[in-house]
Design an enzyme around this catalytic site. Structure first.
Site, PDB file in Angstrom:
ATOM      1  N   SER A   1       0.809  -1.219   0.000  1.00 40.79           N
ATOM      2  CA  SER A   1       0.000   0.000   0.000  1.00 40.79           C
ATOM      3  C   SER A   1       0.844   1.272   0.000  1.00 40.79           C
ATOM      4  CB  SER A   1      -0.963  -0.048   1.179  1.00 40.79           C
ATOM      5  OG  SER A   1      -1.865   1.020   1.103  1.00 40.79           O
ATOM      6  N   HIS A   2       0.692   2.072   1.048  1.00 40.46           N
ATOM      7  CA  HIS A   2       1.352   3.372   1.118  1.00 40.46           C
ATOM      8  C   HIS A   2       2.744   3.281   1.732  1.00 40.46           C
ATOM      9  CE1 HIS A   2      -0.913   2.209   4.558  1.00 40.46           C
ATOM     10  NE2 HIS A   2      -0.081   2.892   5.299  1.00 40.46           N
TER      11      HIS A   2
ATOM     12  N   ASP B   1      -0.758   1.662  -4.077  1.00 36.15           N
ATOM     13  CA  ASP B   1      -1.566   0.696  -4.823  1.00 36.15           C
ATOM     14  C   ASP B   1      -2.896   1.290  -5.303  1.00 36.15           C
ATOM     15  OD1 ASP B   1      -2.454   0.848  -2.188  1.00 36.15           O
ATOM     16  OD2 ASP B   1      -3.319  -1.154  -2.246  1.00 36.15           O
TER      17      ASP B   1
ATOM     18  N   ASP C   1      -5.519   2.729  -3.779  1.00 39.03           N
ATOM     19  CA  ASP C   1      -6.823   2.666  -3.100  1.00 39.03           C
ATOM     20  C   ASP C   1      -7.066   3.866  -2.189  1.00 39.03           C
ATOM     21  OD1 ASP C   1      -4.985   1.864  -1.235  1.00 39.03           O
ATOM     22  OD2 ASP C   1      -6.047   0.039  -0.632  1.00 39.03           O
TER      23      ASP C   1
ATOM     24  N   LYS D   1     -11.330   0.083  -1.165  1.00 41.68           N
ATOM     25  CA  LYS D   1     -11.400   1.533  -1.302  1.00 41.68           C
ATOM     26  C   LYS D   1     -10.795   1.900  -2.651  1.00 41.68           C
ATOM     27  CE  LYS D   1      -7.459   1.818   1.796  1.00 41.68           C
ATOM     28  NZ  LYS D   1      -7.387   1.174   3.105  1.00 41.68           N
TER      29      LYS D   1
HETATM   30  C1  G1P Z   1      -4.105   1.300   8.247  1.00 44.70           C
HETATM   31  C2  G1P Z   1      -5.271   2.246   8.367  1.00 44.70           C
HETATM   32  C3  G1P Z   1      -6.559   1.511   8.035  1.00 44.70           C
HETATM   33  C4  G1P Z   1      -6.449   0.887   6.658  1.00 44.70           C
HETATM   34  C5  G1P Z   1      -5.206   0.021   6.569  1.00 44.70           C
HETATM   35  C6  G1P Z   1      -4.995  -0.521   5.163  1.00 44.70           C
HETATM   36  O1  G1P Z   1      -4.249   0.243   9.165  1.00 44.70           O
HETATM   37  O2  G1P Z   1      -5.346   2.801   9.653  1.00 44.70           O
HETATM   38  O3  G1P Z   1      -7.629   2.411   8.114  1.00 44.70           O
HETATM   39  O4  G1P Z   1      -7.576   0.097   6.368  1.00 44.70           O
HETATM   40  O5  G1P Z   1      -4.056   0.782   6.939  1.00 44.70           O
HETATM   41  O6  G1P Z   1      -4.825   0.489   4.221  1.00 44.70           O
HETATM   42  P1  G1P Z   1      -3.518   0.199  10.587  1.00 44.70           P
HETATM   43  O7  G1P Z   1      -2.054   0.365  10.336  1.00 44.70           O
HETATM   44  O8  G1P Z   1      -4.045   1.364  11.365  1.00 44.70           O
HETATM   45  O9  G1P Z   1      -3.902  -1.130  11.182  1.00 44.70           O
HETATM   46 ZN    ZN Z   2      -3.284   1.406  -0.361  1.00 47.43          ZN
END
Ligand code: G1P
Ligand code: ZN
Length: 543
Positions: free
Chosen positions: A113-114, A279, A281, A376
């Protein structure tokens, strides 16, 4: 094609978190690590013989090699077909759509992801089910169980497949179809969003800057915004996916998308700014001089979604994750629709969407989506915003002000304390948990506790229960603090502290959030003793 059964043994630390398995890339590259997890996933979903899987990732370092291993394992495990994005690329929402469009049995998405990418950064892998959404907890529990029992994995001996060639190829007894990653997704967007309306917005001189952050949305944004909607070339910046995201942190928030923020708050700023994550979303939305929090964005989209063709008939209901601000609850109440509160993580929205109980959902962590896919969707949120801007003709700042005047403003901020020693973070949460029952009525700084509990969720569709989902403390006067440990980190523990304060006085809707949130911040820190217990004096990231 020769098949091999390779002997292996369980590897510790393969428990999927909030969104699949995320680890340092070097961990994924260790002998058998990826293979063990992939075989456990296949076994955990009841085998893949005769099944069709969608496979793609965000293009980060190791994406290409990992896909080749997955294809060889899918073939050896008897899969009928794999549908793969060209170059091994698929954004998470596009993968979700493809699973649904092709009625596939599920998919594997390669992404962290990020989180940053590269040899020294992060990698990840997650399984999505036949509805296109992240695996439910029952499935991830089963996958995890298999990782602790595995004794061998199956893999074919084969050369790498050229993932650049569109079309159908045979790979042993399995078929691999390589598809354009953008085309089907763009077609879907055309059915939900009013493209001609947005086109005329751009024709009228509307200016936008979309920061793809060197990540997967680049090709999607170039095609949809510039080629199909007529935004001038140069509207999309950082639009070529790179394995290390240009050495950046592909997280669309004011900290990591600072260049975009500077443009939007600078002289001659465009009308609208947006960014998406690794990614594709997540999304960030910012008007000229007007940053929109993700929680507020969800509320605004809920209030105006009916302006877009996909939502003309109104919304069945909405959902937000528990730490997300309660702004959307207020809009939902005024629309007379249900608003569900779920634990953090997109997987909890799946049942509600499948059952037709909600149409839009979102999280404070820059995630917004709807029933068009089961993830998302960053670019979709940006397109829905554009549709609303085109229909109303109002700037972002005015839309937000109207929303706050009508429903009050939920001032909001999140503090992240990263890489805290796991034992210390756990001890702080334990101590807080143990005093919850005694907190009601306690005065902390200027605030008085109204309610305190640990969030637990009973899914209204399959009645599954998820407990231990974050500690929430509500104060008299509309303030709230939430504490939880991140489930996506790859190092130590990350404590997230979410702060919120409702303001309904029309004269106090344009105050700096730091000022408004000071009381609830002080109260939360004093109740939790976070600083002395973790040795931290300030959060690493404030969003
Ligand atoms: C984090 C975000 C959550 C999101 C997830 C995946 O998770 O807080 O809202 O769904 O990334 O992108 P966390 O690290 O808080 O468990
Ligand atoms: Zn992502």
């Amino acid at each position: 094609m020769p098949m091999q059964n390779v002997r292996t043994s369980p590897i510790e630390g393969q428990k999927p978190g909030t969104s699949g398995l995320r680890k340092k890339t070097t961990v994924f590259q260790r002998p058998h690590f990826l293979e063990n997890y992939v075989q456990s996933t296949f076994d955990g979903i009841g085998g893949i013989e005769g099944k069709t899987l969608v496979i793609g990732g965000d293009g980060r370092f190791f994406n290409d090699q990992a896909i080749q291993i997955i294809l060889r394992m899918a073939s050896a495990n008897g899969a009928k077909k794999c549908i793969v994005g060209q170059g091994g690329l698929l954004s998470t929402p596009a993968a979700s759509h493809l699973i649904r469009l092709r009625a596939a049995d599920g998919g594997l998405i390669l992404s962290a992801s990020h989180n940053p990418g590269g040899p020294d950064a992060d990698f990840g892998l997650k399984y999505n089910g036949p509805n296109g959404g992240p695996a439910t907890e029952a499935v991830t529990d089963e996958i995890f169980k298999r990782t602790t029992q595995i004794t061998c994995y199956r893999i074919a001996a084969a050369d790498d497949l050229d993932l650049s060639k569109l079309g159908t190829h045979s790979f042993g007894d399995m078929t691999v179809e390589i598809v354009d990653p953008v085309a089907d997704y763009a077609d879907l967007m055309k059915t939900i969003i009013d493209f001609p309306k947005i086109r005329s917005l751009f024709e009228g001189g509307f200016r936008m800057c979309f920061d793809a952050m060197h990540a997967i949305t680049g090709p999607y944004a170039h095609t949809i915004l510039e080629d199909m909607l007529g935004a001038p070339k140069g509207t999309v910046i950082n639009g070529v996916p790179s394995p290390d995201f240009g050495k950046g942190h592909p997280d669309p928030n004011p900290i990591w998308a600072k260049d975009l923020m500077d443009r939007m708050y600078g002289a001659d700023a465009p009308d609208f700014g947006a960014a998406s994550d690794g990614d594709g979303d997540r999304n960030m939305v910012v008007g000229r001089g007007a940053y929109v929090t993700p929680s507020d964005s969800l509320a605004l989209l809920t209030a105006h979604a009916h302006l877009a063709p996909g939502y003309r008939d109104g919304l069945a209901g909405v959902a937000r994750s528990m730490p997300t601000s309660r702004a959307v609850d207020r809009v939902a109440a005024s629309l007379g629709i249900d608003c569900f509160e779920t634990p953090t993580g997109w997987k909890f929205f799946g049942n509600l969407l499948d059952a037709g109980k909600v149409t839009l959902c979102g999280e404070e962590s820059a995630g917004t989506g709807s029933d068009h896919v089961r993830e998302k969707d960053g670019l979709w949120a940006v397109l829905l915003w554009l549709n609303i801007l085109a229909e109303t003709g109002k700037p972002v700042s005015e839309l937000m002000n109207d929303l706050w005047q009508a429903h009050g403003r939920c001032y909001y901020s999140r503090f992240d304390y990263e890489d805290v020693e796991s034992a210390k973070a756990g001890a702080m949460m334990d101590a807080l948990r143990s005093k919850l029952n005694a907190l009601v009525g306690v005065k902390a700084g200027d605030l008085v506790v109204e309610a305190a509990d640990e969030f637990s969720y009973l899914d209204p569709v399959d009645w599954s229960q998820s407990s231990g989902q974050g500690i929430r403390i509500a104060f008299e006067g509309g303030a709230r603090a939430v504490f939880r440990l991140s489930g996506t980190g790859t190092q130590g523990a990350t404590i997230r502290l979410y702060l919120e304060q409702l303001e309904t006085d029309p004269a106090k809707l344009q105050v700096s959030p730091d000022v408004v949130l000071q009381k609830v911040r002080d109260a939360a820190l004093s109740i939790s003793q976070l600083e002395p217990m973790t040795g931290r004096t300030a959060p690493d990231v404030i969003t």
